[in-house]
Motif scaffolding. Structure first.
Motif, PDB file in Angstrom:
ATOM      1  N   ASP A 247     -13.106   5.940  -5.319  1.00 16.43           N
ATOM      2  CA  ASP A 247     -13.897   4.854  -5.915  1.00 16.43           C
ATOM      3  C   ASP A 247     -15.178   4.538  -5.145  1.00 16.43           C
ATOM      4  O   ASP A 247     -15.824   3.512  -5.402  1.00 16.43           O
ATOM      5  N   ALA A 248     -15.571   5.401  -4.229  1.00 17.60           N
ATOM      6  CA  ALA A 248     -16.870   5.220  -3.570  1.00 17.60           C
ATOM      7  C   ALA A 248     -17.968   5.499  -4.581  1.00 17.60           C
ATOM      8  O   ALA A 248     -17.831   6.390  -5.428  1.00 17.60           O
ATOM      9  N   ASP A 249     -19.044   4.742  -4.509  1.00 13.35           N
ATOM     10  CA  ASP A 249     -20.160   4.913  -5.448  1.00 13.35           C
ATOM     11  C   ASP A 249     -21.218   5.807  -4.807  1.00 13.35           C
ATOM     12  O   ASP A 249     -21.924   5.404  -3.886  1.00 13.35           O
ATOM     13  N   LEU A 250     -21.311   7.041  -5.325  1.00 10.01           N
ATOM     14  CA  LEU A 250     -22.253   8.031  -4.802  1.00 10.01           C
ATOM     15  C   LEU A 250     -23.464   8.182  -5.717  1.00 10.01           C
ATOM     16  O   LEU A 250     -24.184   9.168  -5.638  1.00 10.01           O
ATOM     17  N   GLY A 251     -23.708   7.192  -6.546  1.00  8.12           N
ATOM     18  CA  GLY A 251     -24.847   7.255  -7.454  1.00  8.12           C
ATOM     19  C   GLY A 251     -26.158   7.468  -6.703  1.00  8.12           C
ATOM     20  O   GLY A 251     -26.517   6.679  -5.841  1.00  8.12           O
ATOM     21  N   GLY A 252     -26.851   8.555  -7.020  1.00  5.41           N
ATOM     22  CA  GLY A 252     -28.136   8.835  -6.389  1.00  5.41           C
ATOM     23  C   GLY A 252     -28.056   9.293  -4.955  1.00  5.41           C
ATOM     24  O   GLY A 252     -29.087   9.513  -4.305  1.00  5.41           O
ATOM     25  N   ALA A 253     -26.852   9.474  -4.416  1.00  5.63           N
ATOM     26  CA  ALA A 253     -26.711   9.926  -3.026  1.00  5.63           C
ATOM     27  C   ALA A 253     -27.086  11.393  -2.908  1.00  5.63           C
ATOM     28  O   ALA A 253     -26.996  12.161  -3.872  1.00  5.63           O
ATOM     29  N   ASN A 254     -27.507  11.780  -1.716  1.00 11.46           N
ATOM     30  CA  ASN A 254     -27.882  13.175  -1.459  1.00 11.46           C
ATOM     31  C   ASN A 254     -26.793  13.832  -0.615  1.00 11.46           C
ATOM     32  O   ASN A 254     -26.648  13.546   0.570  1.00 11.46           O
ATOM     33  N   LEU A 255     -26.011  14.713  -1.256  1.00 14.11           N
ATOM     34  CA  LEU A 255     -24.911  15.399  -0.588  1.00 14.11           C
ATOM     35  C   LEU A 255     -25.200  16.882  -0.378  1.00 14.11           C
ATOM     36  O   LEU A 255     -24.307  17.645   0.002  1.00 14.11           O
ATOM     37  N   THR A 256     -26.438  17.303  -0.629  1.00 11.85           N
ATOM     38  CA  THR A 256     -26.779  18.701  -0.416  1.00 11.85           C
ATOM     39  C   THR A 256     -26.640  19.025   1.069  1.00 11.85           C
ATOM     40  O   THR A 256     -26.987  18.210   1.934  1.00 11.85           O
ATOM     41  N   ASP A 257     -26.091  20.189   1.348  1.00 14.38           N
ATOM     42  CA  ASP A 257     -25.906  20.650   2.733  1.00 14.38           C
ATOM     43  C   ASP A 257     -24.902  19.804   3.515  1.00 14.38           C
ATOM     44  O   ASP A 257     -24.812  19.932   4.742  1.00 14.38           O
ATOM     45  N   SER A 258     -24.166  18.914   2.841  1.00 15.20           N
ATOM     46  CA  SER A 258     -23.105  18.206   3.556  1.00 15.20           C
ATOM     47  C   SER A 258     -22.039  19.215   3.953  1.00 15.20           C
ATOM     48  O   SER A 258     -21.897  20.272   3.339  1.00 15.20           O
ATOM     49  N   LEU A 259     -21.290  18.888   5.000  1.00 17.56           N
ATOM     50  CA  LEU A 259     -20.331  19.840   5.556  1.00 17.56           C
ATOM     51  C   LEU A 259     -18.919  19.553   5.084  1.00 17.56           C
ATOM     52  O   LEU A 259     -18.439  18.421   5.183  1.00 17.56           O
TER      53      LEU A 259
END
Length: 292
Positions: A247-259
């Protein structure tokens, strides 16, 4: 390790397709082997080894298109990393538990073990794509080969396997991979460490207000991010292994290159069309189509 190996390019994601669920090649193992309790994630109680009432004779879910509406949100979050088809087609040679009921109990007990091994294969495969981890690629490759070997053991040998010990060995390599990758990312991104708050493994960030936060290169291993507001947060090169995104809100978050981000973590979260994802992962169907 030779200099030629150290200077070689990292591996691609060529091993990832085999680590994605193929329900058509599985005997509905997650719908039978695993228990669940009536909650916000499941509409009913079910014991381990008991087939879900929604499981059809062809091992397909009879309410797949309406799982969330019918109270089975947990089913849409779960990901076996391809363990289901491995157990069904390789470990038990394509013989299903209905045709061979004498093997059912063993099959159901093997499945969660295989799932752990396939999860490790996912992480190791990703680690081998990371350029900063080249100094330990030989060790990572050996760990990948050994984990793959373990997935091909007989059912009896899998049940005797000390999975916890193997996970601990692999985790040491993944931790070193994370340290190398995040250090290099900080250098390249010129991440202003003075402005960034640091978190330890298992940090309690339940409901945290992290909208727009600069979390580049952060160590969020095992962090509890349940219902956290991460809208617009920058999570590039952050270590997300084991982080709880329910239920975390990741709207518009940048997860590119996350590990070490997984599909199950995304499935458990909320997001939208503006959320930036690694190319190896898919945007969950239940996410908002709006980028607002």
């Amino acid at each position: 390790m030779s200099e030629n190996h150290r200077s070689s390019k990292p591996l691609t994601d060529r091993g990832r397709p085999s680590l994605q669920s193929e329900c058509e090649n599985c005997f509905g193992l997650c719908c039978v082997a695993l228990p669940f309790a009536a909650s916000t994630d499941f509409a009913i109680d079910k014991n381990a080894g008991q087939p879900c009432p929604n499981l059809q004779s062809d091992f397909r879910c009879g309410v797949h298109a309406s799982l969330r509406q019918l109270g089975f949100r947990g089913c849409t979050v779960y990901d076996c990393f391809g363990a289901g088809q491995k157990v069904s087609q390789v470990t038990f040679g394509g013989q299903d538990w209905r045709q061979a009921p004498e093997s059912a109990k063993q099959m159901f007990e093997v499945f969660p073990i295989m799932r752990q091994l396939h999860e490790l294969l996912w992480y190791l495969t990703e680690a081998l794509t990371l350029q900063p981890a080249l100094p330990i690629h030989s060790a990572l490759s050996s760990a990948l080969d050994e984990t793959e070997r373990l997935t091909r053991l007989s059912p009896g040998s899998l049940l005797e396997l000390d999975v916890a010990a193997h996970r601990a060995d692999v985790n040491a390599l993944l931790l070193r991979t994370s340290e190398l990758a995040r250090a290099e990312a900080r250098r390249l991104q010129k991440a202003p460490s003075g402005r960034q708050k640091t978190y330890g493994r298992g940090a309690d960030l339940i409901g945290a207000k992290l909208r727009g936060a600069d979390l580049r290169c952060a160590n969020l291993r095992g962090a509890y991010l349940i219902a956290a507001d991460l809208r617009g947060a920058d999570l590039r090169s952050a270590d997300l292994i084991g982080a709880d995104f329910r239920d975390a809100d990741l709207g518009g978050a940048n997860l590119t290159d996350s590990l070490f981000l997984t599909q199950a973590q995304l499935n458990a979260a909320k997001g939208n069309a503006a959320t930036k994802l690694p190319p190896s992962l898919a945007r969950p169907a239940h996410w908002s189509a709006s980028g607002a």
